[in-house]
Structure formats: C-alpha cells, structure tokens
Design a protein around this motif. Structure first.
Motif, PDB file in Angstrom:
ATOM      1  N   SER A  88      43.376  10.833-143.576  1.00 25.42           N
ATOM      2  CA  SER A  88      44.337   9.652-143.024  1.00 25.42           C
ATOM      3  C   SER A  88      45.330  10.517-141.566  1.00 25.42           C
ATOM      4  O   SER A  88      46.240   9.630-141.205  1.00 25.42           O
ATOM      5  CB  SER A  88      44.891   8.884-143.892  1.00 25.42           C
ATOM      6  N   GLN A  89      45.362  11.490-142.022  1.00 22.82           N
ATOM      7  CA  GLN A  89      47.118  11.967-140.961  1.00 22.82           C
ATOM      8  C   GLN A  89      45.620  12.607-139.294  1.00 22.82           C
ATOM      9  O   GLN A  89      46.353  13.735-138.899  1.00 22.82           O
ATOM     10  CB  GLN A  89      47.540  13.366-141.512  1.00 22.82           C
ATOM     11  N   ALA A  90      44.477  11.729-139.044  1.00 23.08           N
ATOM     12  CA  ALA A  90      43.965  12.476-137.353  1.00 23.08           C
ATOM     13  C   ALA A  90      44.228  12.011-136.306  1.00 23.08           C
ATOM     14  O   ALA A  90      45.187  11.276-136.556  1.00 23.08           O
ATOM     15  CB  ALA A  90      42.584  11.662-138.350  1.00 23.08           C
ATOM     16  N   VAL A  91      44.679  13.284-135.962  1.00 22.30           N
ATOM     17  CA  VAL A  91      45.024  13.226-134.355  1.00 22.30           C
ATOM     18  C   VAL A  91      43.864  13.054-133.264  1.00 22.30           C
ATOM     19  O   VAL A  91      43.188  14.063-134.402  1.00 22.30           O
ATOM     20  CB  VAL A  91      46.318  13.903-133.920  1.00 22.30           C
ATOM     21  N   ILE A  92      43.631  12.207-132.074  1.00 17.16           N
ATOM     22  CA  ILE A  92      42.614  12.101-131.391  1.00 17.16           C
ATOM     23  C   ILE A  92      43.078  13.370-130.076  1.00 17.16           C
ATOM     24  O   ILE A  92      44.099  13.010-130.007  1.00 17.16           O
ATOM     25  CB  ILE A  92      42.452  10.917-130.812  1.00 17.16           C
ATOM     26  N   ARG A 101      42.081  16.897-138.369  1.00 15.29           N
ATOM     27  CA  ARG A 101      43.126  16.288-139.680  1.00 15.29           C
ATOM     28  C   ARG A 101      42.473  17.335-141.033  1.00 15.29           C
ATOM     29  O   ARG A 101      41.893  18.411-140.550  1.00 15.29           O
ATOM     30  CB  ARG A 101      41.673  14.926-140.452  1.00 15.29           C
ATOM     31  N   PRO A 102      43.575  17.468-141.445  1.00 15.45           N
ATOM     32  CA  PRO A 102      43.682  18.597-142.305  1.00 15.45           C
ATOM     33  C   PRO A 102      42.479  18.006-143.545  1.00 15.45           C
ATOM     34  O   PRO A 102      42.071  16.966-143.275  1.00 15.45           O
ATOM     35  CB  PRO A 102      45.000  18.375-143.191  1.00 15.45           C
ATOM     36  N   ALA A 103      42.058  19.323-144.345  1.00 14.94           N
ATOM     37  CA  ALA A 103      40.645  18.734-144.818  1.00 14.94           C
ATOM     38  C   ALA A 103      41.760  18.089-146.691  1.00 14.94           C
ATOM     39  O   ALA A 103      41.075  17.355-146.899  1.00 14.94           O
ATOM     40  CB  ALA A 103      40.035  20.519-145.314  1.00 14.94           C
ATOM     41  N   ILE A 104      42.844  18.282-146.674  1.00 14.16           N
ATOM     42  CA  ILE A 104      43.540  17.523-147.542  1.00 14.16           C
ATOM     43  C   ILE A 104      44.090  16.042-147.136  1.00 14.16           C
ATOM     44  O   ILE A 104      44.606  16.791-146.101  1.00 14.16           O
ATOM     45  CB  ILE A 104      44.298  18.336-148.958  1.00 14.16           C
ATOM     46  N   GLY A 105      43.883  14.671-146.845  1.00 13.08           N
ATOM     47  CA  GLY A 105      45.166  14.070-146.261  1.00 13.08           C
ATOM     48  C   GLY A 105      43.951  13.831-145.136  1.00 13.08           C
ATOM     49  O   GLY A 105      44.432  13.759-143.898  1.00 13.08           O
ATOM     50  N   MET A 108      42.551  24.667-148.968  1.00 16.21           N
ATOM     51  CA  MET A 108      43.481  23.306-148.952  1.00 16.21           C
ATOM     52  C   MET A 108      44.469  23.568-148.001  1.00 16.21           C
ATOM     53  O   MET A 108      44.753  22.122-147.142  1.00 16.21           O
ATOM     54  CB  MET A 108      44.874  23.485-150.240  1.00 16.21           C
ATOM     55  N   VAL A 109      44.270  24.025-146.813  1.00 17.65           N
ATOM     56  CA  VAL A 109      45.471  24.215-145.754  1.00 17.65           C
ATOM     57  C   VAL A 109      44.221  24.727-144.514  1.00 17.65           C
ATOM     58  O   VAL A 109      44.661  24.796-143.258  1.00 17.65           O
ATOM     59  CB  VAL A 109      46.208  25.633-146.140  1.00 17.65           C
TER      60      VAL A 109
END
Length: 89
Positions: free
Chosen positions: A48-52, A42-46, A27-28
C-alpha cells in the motif's frame, strides 16, 4: 502415521544462517511495477506504500536509493506482472 517433533536447528548451522540472510534481504527489497498510471515502486512487504513515477528509469533509480543502505534488491515487473529484470543497489 506417527508424527515426531523435530528439534529446532542450531543458529550456528550454516544453512540456517544463509536461509535467514536471504529472508532478511527479501524483506527489504522493492518492486518496480509497470501500471497504467506509470511506473510504481513499493516495498516487497507493504504494497500500500506505492509511489508512481513517469519513467521506468526514474522508478528504478528511486527504488535503488531506497534499498541501498539495506542491501536489498530491486525487482522489475511488466503490466502482466512477469519479472523482467532485477537490480542490485
């Protein structure tokens, strides 16, 4: 067919403890994914929080920094979404 409700396993059960630790670690974790715009973390969960980031190395370093305190892992994927590596923080 007869169904039977099984008792909840004891939280002191070593197998249950190992399973729960693996779930928490997953989860982390962070994913580093090659995209047409660069390398995304991006986090494995979530998702939509991606950063390029411009480079794979830069993305991996930032993902490692994000999971270090949480003792997670970094999983690296290519554009075909195949796992090409994993890193520990």
């Amino acid at each position: 067919m007869n169904s039977k409700i099984l008792p909840k396993p004891s939280s002191s059960n070593k197998q249950v403890q190992e399973y729960m630790a693996a779930v928490r670690k997953g989860m982390v974790s962070y994913f580093v994914v090659e995209t047409h715009e660069g390398w995304s973390i991006r986090p494995a969960i979530g998702p939509s929080q991606a950063v390029i980031f411009a480079t794979k190395e830069e993305a991996i370093q930032n993902a490692k920094a994000a999971v270090k305190a949480k003792h997670g892992k970094v999983f690296v994927f290519n554009q075909a979404r195949s796992l090409i590596g994993q890193e520990s923080a």
